[in-house]
Design an enzyme around this catalytic site. Sequence first.
Site, mmCIF file in Angstrom:
data_model
loop_
_atom_site.group_PDB
_atom_site.id
_atom_site.type_symbol
_atom_site.label_atom_id
_atom_site.label_comp_id
_atom_site.label_asym_id
_atom_site.label_seq_id
_atom_site.Cartn_x
_atom_site.Cartn_y
_atom_site.Cartn_z
ATOM 1 N N GLY A 30 -86.517 70.873 3.966
ATOM 2 C CA GLY A 30 -86.906 70.526 2.610
ATOM 3 C C GLY A 30 -88.206 69.772 2.594
ATOM 4 N N ALA A 33 -87.334 66.378 4.892
ATOM 5 C CA ALA A 33 -86.580 66.383 6.140
ATOM 6 C C ALA A 33 -86.183 67.795 6.541
ATOM 7 C CB ALA A 33 -85.335 65.504 5.998
ATOM 8 N N LYS A 50 -80.091 64.972 9.329
ATOM 9 C CA LYS A 50 -81.379 65.156 8.645
ATOM 10 C C LYS A 50 -82.432 64.329 9.368
ATOM 11 C CE LYS A 50 -80.576 66.769 3.989
ATOM 12 N NZ LYS A 50 -81.012 66.658 2.582
ATOM 13 N N ASP A 143 -83.755 61.672 -7.007
ATOM 14 C CA ASP A 143 -84.051 63.073 -6.665
ATOM 15 C C ASP A 143 -82.845 63.963 -6.967
ATOM 16 O OD1 ASP A 143 -85.594 65.184 -5.831
ATOM 17 O OD2 ASP A 143 -85.248 64.868 -3.693
#
Length: 883
Positions: A30, A33, A50, A143
């Site tokens: 993404g 990460a 991650k 987010d």
Amino acid sequence: MTDRTVDDAIRRLSTALADRYRVERELGAGGMATVYLAHDIRHDRDVAIKVLHPDLAAALGGERFLSEIRTTARLQHPHILPLLDSGDADGLLYYVMPLVTGETLRARLEREHQLPVDDARRIAREVADALSHAHSHGVIHRDIKPENILLQGDHALVADFGIALAVQQSGGQRLTQTGLSLGTPQYMSPEQAMGARAIDARSDIYSLGAVTYEMLTGDPPFAGSSVQAIVARVMTEKPAPIRTVRDTVPPHVEEAVLTALSKLPADRFTTAAEFAEALTATATTGIRRAPTAVSRRRTRVLPIGIVGGFALGAAATAWLLSARRETQVVTGPIMHVTIDDGLEIQPAISPDGKVIAYATGTSLHVRLFLRPVGGGRAVPLTNDSVTNQQEPQWSPSGGSILFLADGGVDTVAAGLGGGTPVTLINDTKGPIASATWSPDGHRVAFVRHDSMMVYTIANGETRFIASQPARECTWSPRGDQLACTAPRDFAGIGANMGNTGPSKITLTSTNGGTPVAVSDSLSLNTSPVWSADGRRLYFVSNRDGQRDIYYLGIGRDGRAIGQMHRLTTALNAASLSLSRDGRRLAYSVYTPQANVWSVPILTNGVATSAMATQVTFGHQLVESMAVTADGKTLIYDADRNGNSDIWRLTLGEREPEAMTTDVADEFGGVLSPDGRQLAFYSYREGSGRGVIWVKPMDGGPVQQVNSSATYGIWPEWTPDGRTLTWGCGARGWCAATRDSAGRWNVRTMAEMRSNWSPDGRWSTNSRRSNTGSAIARDSVWIFPRDSAAGRLIYVRRSATEPRPVGVQWGTDSRSLYFRQSDSDGRATFWSLSIEGGAPRLVARLDDLTHPSYRNDFATDGRRIYFAVNDRQSDISVVELIER
């Protein structure tokens, strides 16, 4: 990442975490990460690790990031994906989560496009429940998006909770170096998109509203071809009603989602729990929401023929009557803004009339601030990344503010915390003189050079409307007209008469066409604003010598109805702004002044600000000045009667005499050596070009020296008084000598001689030096009367030495004086011998209450005369009523 980069990351993770995890493969990547599948050796379970991208990890630093992420580890909730572990593995920052066997909400949306209404409501409620728990612990997600909502069985799990906060808190401003952005544009709240410092729970509520909107309609509320286009739409547009796309969505669900998507945080739900409750409410339960501008009324149905004829007739009559209704001020100022350390100008009142945005600062550093109308301190609207911020305008929704910035157009969220501006229109094709929102918030009209354009925010397209040099444009409420201040008369009456001369209010159709003037052409008419119904214009005019607020009825055809009406008396207003309902009017009172002061020239020592004496009073602008050799008379131009005229003041007296009284601007007055003639340049011919004129001091008729074809500014007499010289644009320099019949014979000159010494032996200004090269601006040359061989007497060789500006002769013809001005308005004056040598400081003006920016000054060898700014401006708000 490349295969090699992936393999390297897996190798580093495996080596560093060999005693705890067995890293198997990459699952996905993404913006911040990369996710790897791993097996937790100690607990015999699969997990997801991650790993922050290396450039981001380097900017953050491991210790700070791991300290911040502990906050999110404390969140324990059925709909929050827990954080199992975190650490630093060979420089790779990572955190560990359970491996979810279901899918992301994004994957389901890509497969189904739209979810069943009940499924969408359930997922939104569960996410809201998770948000409510986190918010109670002071954690904001920042987010929320379909990619971070995991679906496992019949339940939603919110992933990466607080990771964005940890990244931001630990990274600070270093994040800008990575090129990464926290949040996803389609789901970011307006305040987050604009980089506001303070983000609270209501930002997450907005993001969840955007996700819910997409679950119901199949698309996020706003999309665009670029991040900039999306952010612009987030700030300026209203989302399309959900039921126009999908009428099976219950009205109260639509209303709940649109409330969550309100531009202003204050208009959203206060808590995520309130949003969840609204989604479960029935249509009769009711939802807390800010009142809308439109109310529905039950009407009686009439036969169609009657309806058509009656509606047209009534509408025309109502329009005419409304346009002719009178307006009056019913209260005194309910707000008054005065700040001692700068000018407060260009007020813009919010659509609800509760907040004022305005510009303040110095001429070199103007910033935007917000201040509540009801009282309270001013706070910056923007961060300090843009130093020249002017002419704020609220978006129709009140969620963001548009403003001019360094030649372009920027927008910023209308929050009190300050944010980072986003550029809508740049200045690559030239500076923008004016910009204004369309009433639907989807477009921006702007003026660049002499062209009026419309910019569509969604796709970035620009459309030409008309040719019009204009400023202070505002879009009519109906969206069909643009009202602007125009320096020229497009109806064929008058013309450009200088920078403080008359201007007009014009109307231009947004579909294109010729601008139509609606105000007179003999006054200064500025700052047009529309009434709420679009049936009248308010503007500032000085038709009676004082800048007051007037209004004028506007018909459906875009033309004036009746006469101008004065709303205020002796106000001296400068700019206007009206609230959406037309009840509150904000205005500034701006009084620029630049009166003449003087200091003595000391034989030994330096004159200081304490020795400065004010010479002239009551002027608004001073452009240039000259003092007679006997030190008895000062000739200067100033804006005292609404435009610039030439004035004569006998020194020692207070009241000057106006030497010119034309309605056009006139500058650069200079007496002939015998004192019998006054030369100046004027815009009275009406061509928009300066023209040289000569006025006999005994009262004879004024004579025009040249035509507008040859242009003319800053005239000077030769020492014998027989010839005038002046700058004539592209031709360089011109001169004129009067014959026996009184006619002026104009010629151009390759060599310019001006600024003559009193004895006529020297000049200090020539287009060419004796070597044929252009004279450097940091140099002072003198030229003998009968020779082209110039002599360099001073050159500035370093930044610590003064730069000569506005060189003037002393009365002894052996001394020269020049000025140096700093950017903050501090001025110093220097003397220089024609024999050369270092300049001597004779005056230092660094303690004046008001700065002195202009380079023009005059001297008689005993005193130096110069202009000092004495500007004043404040803002007031009054309430209006029609009757």
